[in-house]
Write a protein that holds these residues in place. Structure first.
Motif, PDB file in Angstrom:
ATOM      1  N   UNK A 214      50.719  24.532  19.535  1.00 27.30           N
ATOM      2  CA  UNK A 214      52.090  24.818  20.297  1.00 27.30           C
ATOM      3  C   UNK A 214      52.197  26.530  20.160  1.00 27.30           C
ATOM      4  N   UNK A 215      52.857  26.828  21.151  1.00 26.70           N
ATOM      5  CA  UNK A 215      53.084  28.342  21.479  1.00 26.70           C
ATOM      6  C   UNK A 215      54.102  28.816  22.001  1.00 26.70           C
ATOM      7  N   UNK A 216      54.546  30.032  22.167  1.00 21.90           N
ATOM      8  CA  UNK A 216      55.406  30.534  22.651  1.00 21.90           C
ATOM      9  C   UNK A 216      54.989  31.493  23.915  1.00 21.90           C
ATOM     10  N   UNK A 217      55.401  31.427  25.231  1.00 20.69           N
ATOM     11  CA  UNK A 217      55.040  32.416  26.262  1.00 20.69           C
ATOM     12  C   UNK A 217      55.358  33.729  25.894  1.00 20.69           C
ATOM     13  N   UNK A 218      54.746  34.788  26.619  1.00 15.07           N
ATOM     14  CA  UNK A 218      54.978  36.156  26.428  1.00 15.07           C
ATOM     15  C   UNK A 218      56.532  36.447  26.889  1.00 15.07           C
ATOM     16  N   UNK A 219      57.319  37.282  25.960  1.00 15.51           N
ATOM     17  CA  UNK A 219      58.517  37.444  26.083  1.00 15.51           C
ATOM     18  C   UNK A 219      58.962  38.557  25.226  1.00 15.51           C
ATOM     19  N   UNK A 220      60.517  39.009  25.507  1.00 13.13           N
ATOM     20  CA  UNK A 220      61.012  40.097  24.672  1.00 13.13           C
ATOM     21  C   UNK A 220      62.347  39.428  24.174  1.00 13.13           C
ATOM     22  N   UNK A 221      62.846  39.695  22.999  1.00 16.53           N
ATOM     23  CA  UNK A 221      63.681  38.579  22.264  1.00 16.53           C
ATOM     24  C   UNK A 221      65.202  39.075  23.044  1.00 16.53           C
ATOM     25  N   UNK A 242      53.489  47.430  22.688  1.00 15.63           N
ATOM     26  CA  UNK A 242      54.786  48.642  22.445  1.00 15.63           C
ATOM     27  C   UNK A 242      55.698  48.740  23.763  1.00 15.63           C
ATOM     28  N   UNK A 243      56.812  48.948  23.564  1.00 17.69           N
ATOM     29  CA  UNK A 243      57.937  49.151  24.696  1.00 17.69           C
ATOM     30  C   UNK A 243      57.423  50.067  25.779  1.00 17.69           C
ATOM     31  N   UNK A 244      56.585  51.141  25.429  1.00 14.59           N
ATOM     32  CA  UNK A 244      56.416  52.107  26.237  1.00 14.59           C
ATOM     33  C   UNK A 244      55.474  51.601  27.459  1.00 14.59           C
ATOM     34  N   UNK A 245      54.613  50.151  27.170  1.00 16.60           N
ATOM     35  CA  UNK A 245      53.859  49.600  28.041  1.00 16.60           C
ATOM     36  C   UNK A 245      54.531  48.424  28.864  1.00 16.60           C
ATOM     37  N   UNK A 246      55.694  48.241  28.604  1.00 16.39           N
ATOM     38  CA  UNK A 246      56.351  46.783  29.113  1.00 16.39           C
ATOM     39  C   UNK A 246      56.399  46.936  30.618  1.00 16.39           C
ATOM     40  N   UNK A 247      56.380  47.961  31.183  1.00 17.38           N
ATOM     41  CA  UNK A 247      56.357  47.998  32.515  1.00 17.38           C
ATOM     42  C   UNK A 247      55.188  47.274  33.176  1.00 17.38           C
ATOM     43  N   UNK A 248      54.073  47.686  32.419  1.00 20.55           N
ATOM     44  CA  UNK A 248      52.611  47.008  32.881  1.00 20.55           C
ATOM     45  C   UNK A 248      52.472  45.522  32.816  1.00 20.55           C
ATOM     46  N   UNK A 249      53.566  44.587  32.277  1.00 16.33           N
ATOM     47  CA  UNK A 249      53.354  43.375  32.411  1.00 16.33           C
ATOM     48  C   UNK A 249      54.048  42.679  33.635  1.00 16.33           C
ATOM     49  N   UNK A 250      54.651  43.606  34.424  1.00 13.85           N
ATOM     50  CA  UNK A 250      55.540  43.250  35.464  1.00 13.85           C
ATOM     51  C   UNK A 250      54.859  43.507  36.764  1.00 13.85           C
ATOM     52  N   UNK A 251      55.303  42.791  37.786  1.00 16.13           N
ATOM     53  CA  UNK A 251      55.161  42.937  39.086  1.00 16.13           C
ATOM     54  C   UNK A 251      55.626  44.186  39.703  1.00 16.13           C
ATOM     55  N   UNK A 252      54.990  44.733  40.890  1.00 15.30           N
ATOM     56  CA  UNK A 252      55.333  45.858  41.599  1.00 15.30           C
ATOM     57  C   UNK A 252      56.943  45.822  41.800  1.00 15.30           C
ATOM     58  N   UNK A 253      57.681  44.700  41.792  1.00 14.31           N
ATOM     59  CA  UNK A 253      59.001  44.730  42.096  1.00 14.31           C
ATOM     60  C   UNK A 253      60.058  44.705  40.866  1.00 14.31           C
ATOM     61  N   UNK A 254      59.189  44.553  39.467  1.00  9.46           N
ATOM     62  CA  UNK A 254      59.615  44.452  38.302  1.00  9.46           C
ATOM     63  C   UNK A 254      60.643  43.172  38.234  1.00  9.46           C
ATOM     64  N   UNK A 255      60.215  42.257  38.849  1.00 13.37           N
ATOM     65  CA  UNK A 255      60.912  40.846  38.741  1.00 13.37           C
ATOM     66  C   UNK A 255      60.280  39.812  38.047  1.00 13.37           C
ATOM     67  N   UNK A 256      59.002  39.781  38.234  1.00 14.95           N
ATOM     68  CA  UNK A 256      58.187  38.611  37.595  1.00 14.95           C
ATOM     69  C   UNK A 256      57.181  39.342  36.520  1.00 14.95           C
TER      70      UNK A 256
END
Length: 519
Positions: A214-221, A242-256
């Motif tokens: 079992x597992x938990x998908x990628x998320x911030x609390x 790290x939070x400084x890289x969190x923008x890298x896991x989002x799409x170009x629109x920062x939605x998904x």
């Protein structure tokens, strides 16, 4: 399954018994860095009751104990929030699809439902039968129908308050979120504070139970809070960004955002993902991991696992909570901006949407920080009295830092549209207004008295250097309301002389400035 991300380091592991609170703050909480702490769970009842003695090292969960002793119904379908695209009079609010209510969730780790795992409804016995059936079925990592069920977010402490499964380690007792929810509702507006919210927001202290795999998908609390997670049995694998890289896991629109690190992540959809650098951690049985604010993480159970988890925040990450609220507010506001001119209470609508999407809105949060400011002013006042002058100056520094942090956030709130004079008059409900405006009335409330006493006890506990929060009530050093523990105490007059009414964030800033200069 091998992880596809670039791991550049391991989370530090520290002996919790040899670590002071001040050192924990300096090395981990203030700089917002993760750490694994050992040696802090030896006295926990859960280590004995929740594990099988027959396994010798108690590495396996005693599922029969749970079925026999905690038989209440488990779960609702997870309240999935969606935007409703209807006529404007439907206000396009964040609507929920759920109707049933309970005190935990079971996720099917094998099935995705939009941005999360599919949620199911079942009793504890059904969940245990499913787990045991999987252990004897065709798959070693799931049950006979191929699904992996993970019990999450079980409000165990609220449901079984007389069963003391564990004690919160000293490092985590300055927990404003759960202190507050033990005596206050998170919402006061009648159109927000419904039965569902009262249960889901009753506290943020949870038990998780899941079989190997079992597992938990990628998320911030939630709320960008801190969290701590203790393995009663089993092992987990963590990946941290790290939070400084969190923008890298989002799409170009920062939605998904990326859902699963083990998937083939689309370079076209997530063009920055290949640049991410991760920390990894294998959390062993009886170890506690501290998860800082804003660190995205994904977690896998390497064995059958039971864990205890708290979300929490305090003065050190209060700005993270405010920043999340403000960013989510801008999204909610932008979404309905086109109906501003035909909406009688546009700001009120924005705040209702924010509460539904994020879990609280500006007014909920403002009531929260006003009451913590008052509790800290009371503590600081009593520390300045001659009869308690021998207490550690560290506590005084702690209180000053708390008030300074609240002041910083309140200063930012003064600049928001929600607290303009016009919106104060039409958007803030009377329930919210009375909860932060009349200082003397607040000091007389039993709910505030309980909050203030809990704050007092927590800081005394930290100051004493103990390792776990006891339930002792012997420490009663000051008053928490007009019903004072000392007949000659004039803290109520003192506080009301600073500011007798808080109409908005600017008044809270003034109160804190006067309280700090008075000391």
């Amino acid at each position: 399954m091998a992880c596809r991300v670039k791991v550049v380091g391991q989370v530090e592991r520290v002996d919790g018994e040899s670590l002071s609170y001040a050192e924990f703050v300096r090395r981990f909480m203030a700089p917002n860095r993760p750490v694994v702490l050992t040696g802090l769970t030896s006295s926990w009842r859960a280590r004995k009751d929740w594990t099988l003695s027959a396994s010798g090292d108690r590495r396996r969960p005693d599922l029969g104990f749970f079925a026999q002793n905690f038989p209440s119904p488990l779960v609702q379908v997870f309240p999935l929030l969606i935007r409703a695209d209807g006529p404007w009079y439907l206000v396009r609010e964040w609507m929920t699809r759920t109707t049933t209510i309970s005190i935990a969730q079971v996720a099917d780790c094998s099935s995705r439902d939009l941005t999360d795992q599919k949620r199911l409804e079942m009793s504890m016995q059904e969940f245990i039968d499913h787990w045991v059936g999987g252990a004897h079925g065709a798959s070693c990592d799931g049950d006979r129908d191929g699904s992996l069920l993970y019990l999450k977010d079980w409000h165990f402490v609220k449901e079984y308050p007389d069963y003391i499964a564990y004690t919160t380690p000293t490092f985590f007792v300055d927990d404003w979120l759960n202190m507050y929810l033990d005596s206050h509702p998170i919402h006061r507006d009648s159109d927000i504070a419904n039965h569902k919210n009262e249960i889901n927001c009753s506290d943020y202290r949870f038990v998780y139970m899941g079989a190997k795999g079992t597992w938990t998908p990628l998320h911030a609390d939630v709320f960008r809070s801190y969290s701590w997670s203790a393995n009663v049995c089993g092992r987990k694998q963590w990946f941290f960004l790290p939070p400084s890289q969190s923008h890298c896991i989002f799409d170009r629109n920062m939605r998904s955002s990326v859902y699963n690190l083990h998937d083939d992540v689309s370079e076209k959809q997530f063009p920055e993902f290949s640049k991410t650098e991760w920390l990894e951690c294998i959390q062993e049985q009886n170890e506690i991991i501290f998860v800082p604010s804003g660190w995205y993480h994904q977690v896998h159970n390497l064995e059958d696992t039971i864990s205890i988890n708290h979300n929490w925040f305090n003065a050190y990450n209060l700005h993270w909570v405010w920043n999340l609220l403000y960013e989510d507010y801008k999204v909610a506001k932008e979404y309905i901006e086109d109906i501003r001119d035909i909406c009688d209470d546009f700001e009120g609508l924005c705040q209702r949407n924010l509460a539904a999407n994020t879990g609280m809105n500006f007014y909920d949060f403002f009531v929260f920080i006003v009451r913590f400011a008052l509790a800290n002013v009371i503590e600081l006042y009593h520390l300045q009295q001659p009869e308690v002058a021998t207490l550690s100056t560290e506590t005084a520094h702690h209180l000053v830092y708390n008030l300074t942090s609240i002041r910083s956030v309140a200063s930012k709130m003064t600049k928001t549209e929600a607290f303009t004079t016009e919106n104060r008059l039409c958007s803030i409900s009377e329930d919210n207004r009375s909860a932060f405006s009349n200082i003397k009335q607040i000091l007389e409330e039993e709910s505030f008295r309980r909050l203030s006493m809990t704050v007092s006890k927590a800081y005394d506990h930290i100051d004493s250097g103990q390792r776990s929060l006891k339930s002792s009530t012997s420490y009663l050093k000051g008053c928490s309301s007009v019903i004072c523990l000392k007949s000659d105490c004039n803290v109520v007059d003192h506080i009301t002389s600073l500011v007798d009414e808080v109409c908005g964030p600017d008044d809270l800033v003034r109160l804190i400035d006067r309280a700090l200069s008075d000391g």
